[in-house]
Design an enzyme around this catalytic site. Structure first.
Site, PDB file in Angstrom:
ATOM      1  N   SER A  99      -7.900   5.458 -80.640  1.00  0.00           N
ATOM      2  CA  SER A  99      -7.720   4.952 -79.283  1.00  0.00           C
ATOM      3  C   SER A  99      -6.317   5.239 -78.759  1.00  0.00           C
ATOM      4  O   SER A  99      -5.928   6.386 -78.627  1.00  0.00           O
ATOM      5  CB  SER A  99      -8.056   3.461 -79.242  1.00  0.00           C
ATOM      6  OG  SER A  99      -8.163   3.028 -77.914  1.00  0.00           O
ATOM      7  N   ASP A 124      -6.424   6.574 -71.767  1.00  0.00           N
ATOM      8  CA  ASP A 124      -5.906   6.771 -73.126  1.00  0.00           C
ATOM      9  C   ASP A 124      -6.639   7.933 -73.807  1.00  0.00           C
ATOM     10  O   ASP A 124      -7.571   8.502 -73.229  1.00  0.00           O
ATOM     11  CB  ASP A 124      -5.995   5.462 -73.920  1.00  0.00           C
ATOM     12  CG  ASP A 124      -7.408   5.028 -74.227  1.00  0.00           C
ATOM     13  OD1 ASP A 124      -8.346   5.541 -73.567  1.00  0.00           O
ATOM     14  OD2 ASP A 124      -7.611   4.175 -75.098  1.00  0.00           O
ATOM     15  N   ASP A 146      -8.963   8.489 -75.994  1.00  0.00           N
ATOM     16  CA  ASP A 146     -10.430   8.570 -76.104  1.00  0.00           C
ATOM     17  C   ASP A 146     -11.118   8.081 -74.839  1.00  0.00           C
ATOM     18  O   ASP A 146     -12.328   7.897 -74.807  1.00  0.00           O
ATOM     19  CB  ASP A 146     -10.952   7.834 -77.341  1.00  0.00           C
ATOM     20  CG  ASP A 146     -10.771   6.331 -77.281  1.00  0.00           C
ATOM     21  OD1 ASP A 146      -9.757   5.872 -76.720  1.00  0.00           O
ATOM     22  OD2 ASP A 146     -11.632   5.593 -77.799  1.00  0.00           O
ATOM     23  N   ASP A 173     -11.349   5.275 -73.099  1.00  0.00           N
ATOM     24  CA  ASP A 173     -12.075   4.019 -72.917  1.00  0.00           C
ATOM     25  C   ASP A 173     -11.216   2.991 -72.181  1.00  0.00           C
ATOM     26  O   ASP A 173     -11.711   1.962 -71.758  1.00  0.00           O
ATOM     27  CB  ASP A 173     -12.630   3.472 -74.239  1.00  0.00           C
ATOM     28  CG  ASP A 173     -11.570   3.132 -75.267  1.00  0.00           C
ATOM     29  OD1 ASP A 173     -10.374   3.360 -75.017  1.00  0.00           O
ATOM     30  OD2 ASP A 173     -11.949   2.622 -76.348  1.00  0.00           O
TER      31      ASP A 173
END
Length: 578
Positions: free
Chosen positions: A151, A304, A306, A308
């Protein structure tokens, strides 16, 4: 010099003697030869465990590090769990990865192990956002999915998010069952690493199209977008996966004036232009905000690695580009969605929203006013996904979110989704501009109507084994000796989510908390402040969430009232000793 625990040396020697690659053995031997006992201890003192975000840690050799073998063991354990849970069935899984260093390699290892266990793998052939993986699990009828990502963590980290058949991260009792299967992998020889090509299918653009079409169908103010299609937007993917879908989603919604920040557009696991690739950090949005000032943009967004989470900046009443925090964005998204649904006459009485216990209680006030049910879950989006699955077919999920910049609109995904969130943040900005207002003005109007709620988060990092022990001791101290006052107001209630009980400190009455057990403490004061203490499930941190509120007398009083609330937040943190 620090002494080395013999148990740590035994574990390290097991790697030196075991069926591990030569370069890994070399790295372990070097730690021993260099007498790097702190690093050696941190690498081997425990096995990596699933926290609120799955498996996450520093990359390197050892049982407490992310590497081929810990990823392999996690995948073998998950494969064993799937085979026991779905006996005799043809099991399918989906795998994706972000832009982090080694994410593609670790995704390949994950595919190797699943395929070797005769599990069919849908493998995204290039990097993709986490929410698209969640969508793919549901759409392709998979029993599980894995996202290789850490993340928003620093570049030294990587991780592994495991999903169930509903597209949500595993929750009790399944998370424990998976953990037990992973723990049962006692040797590297238990892991099947030999890839079976016949069990792997590459996927990509066809899933993108389906996912983007489903997102676009959720739009509630397409007319406003048509009139405000030239809304100036600056977007940064912070060297991550957002670049693959966020610009396309904005285009499909009808936005024609999107500037993708060139200096942060190329996926790069070293995140060269930021200290942390985390939209919660002010510094991460600096370059995008500079670009916004240069072109006089209405909206700045950054996702960010990834994709999400999304952070945003908007123009305030003085024309300055200012950041909104996660609570403010969650509040405004929910307020916009509920208002737009109400305006369109879409309510049937079965709608609901979900937030976490550490997210602004202004959202609860808005939902109550609109007559929509608001559920509070533990921290971690998996609990929001769990509720969505529970209510599927019975109630309509409008949206939800958490203060840590993760939001979701609609029910096509079971995790926080910066792709759909970015599209809706742009839509609501267009909606308010179309009414001659702005997103910032709408926020102030919300405070005028429901009260001015201000939140802050303080994170204290405590690394390694000693850090974990310090965090435990801090929580124990707060649990047994709660503060009598915070910010000049008496603490009247203590919610202990570990013991699952709420104690009224004025009468000593105890009532049960109907949520799963979790190491979280909440102090509630007489004047309505809520302070939460919680060790992070994915990072070596203890987090303090603090929320204060007061009446906002007028728009003109906004800045002065904000100063007063900021001072109060500071005082509370001092009272807590953080």
């Amino acid at each position: 010099m620090q002494e080395l625990d013999p148990a740590i040396l035994d574990k390290a020697n097991a790697w030196l003697k075991g069926n591990y690659d030569a370069d890994v053995k070399q790295q372990v031997q070097k730690l021993i030869d260099d007498k790097a006992y702190t690093d050696l201890t941190d690498s081997f003192y425990k096995d990596l465990e699933f926290g609120t975000g799955g498996l996450r840690g520093l990359m390197g050799p050892g049982s407490n590090r992310i590497n081929k073998y810990t990823i392999g063991a996690a995948t073998q354990g998950l494969a064993n769990y799937l085979k026991k849970t779905y006996p005799g069935e043809k099991i399918k899984v989906a795998i994706a990865h972000d832009s982090r260093n080694n994410s593609d390699v670790l995704a390949g290892i994950t595919a190797d192990v699943f395929s070797a266990n005769d599990i069919y793998v849908y493998f995204f052939k290039a990097l993709r956002p986490t929410p698209e993986l969640s969508f793919a699990v549901r759409h392709l009828g998979c029993k599980s999915g894995v996202m290789l990502t850490a993340s928003h963590n620093p570049k030294e980290y990587n991780g592994y998010k495991a999903y169930g058949e509903d597209g949500g991260q595993f929750v009790a009792p399944h998370d424990k069952a998976v953990m037990d299967e992973v723990a049962a992998i006692s040797s590297v020889d238990d892991v099947k690493f030999t890839r079976n090509e016949a069990n792997i299918e590459l996927i990509g653009e066809e899933i993108d199209r389906l996912y983007l079409d489903k997102i676009t169908a959720l739009s509630v103010s397409p007319e406003a977008i048509k009139r405000q299609k030239d809304l100036k937007i600056v977007y940064s993917p912070l060297h991550g996966t957002g670049v693959t879908l966020v610009p396309k989603a904005l285009e499909q919604f009808g936005f024609e004036n999107v500037t993708v920040l060139e200096s942060q557009a190329t996926p790069d696991g070293n995140f060269p232009t930021v200290v942390y690739p985390n939209p919660e950090e002010k510094e991460a949005l600096n370059l995008a905000m500079e670009k916004a000032k240069e072109i006089d943009a209405d909206l700045v967004m950054a996702t960010d690695p990834d994709a999400d989470r999304v952070g945003i900046a908007v123009k305030n009443d003085k024309g300055e580009v200012v950041l909104l925090n996660g609570n403010q964005v969650a509040t405004q998204l929910i307020n916009y969605l509920l208002s737009a649904w109400e305006e369109k006459g879409k309510f049937t009485g079965k709608e609901y929203i979900v937030k976490t216990i550490v997210t602004s209680y202004l959202i609860d006030a808005i939902a109550k006013d609109k007559g929509v049910e608001c559920y509070n879950t533990l921290t971690g989006f998996k609990y929001i996904g769990e509720l969505m699955t529970k209510f599927e077919g019975e109630k309509t999920f409008i949206g939800g979110g958490e203060e840590s910049y993760g939001y979701l609109i609609g029910d096509i995904v079971r995790d926080k989704d910066a792709v759909v969130s970015a599209a809706f943040i742009a839509e609501m900005t267009a909606f308010y501009k179309d009414k001659g207002s702005s997103l910032f003005e709408a926020l102030v109007d919300t405070y005028l109507k429901y009260g001015f709620y201000k939140e802050t988060l303080i994170s204290i990092t405590k690394k390694g084994k000693t850090g974990a022990e310090e965090i435990k001791a801090m929580m124990e101290q707060y649990r047994t000796n709660p503060p009598a006052t915070l910010g000049g107001s008496k603490v009247i209630a203590l919610k202990d989510y570990e013991l699952r009980k709420e104690t009224d400190l004025t009468s000593n009455n105890v009532t049960p908390i109907d949520l799963p057990k979790s190491d979280v403490l909440q102090f509630i004061t007489e004047d309505g402040s809520i302070i939460s203490a919680r060790p992070s499930g994915t990072e070596p941190k203890i987090k303090f969430y603090c929320s204060v509120n007061t009446k906002l007398a007028s728009k003109e009083a906004f800045h002065e009232t904000e100063k007063q609330l900021d001072e109060k937040l500071k005082t509370i943190m001092q009272d807590l000793g953080v």
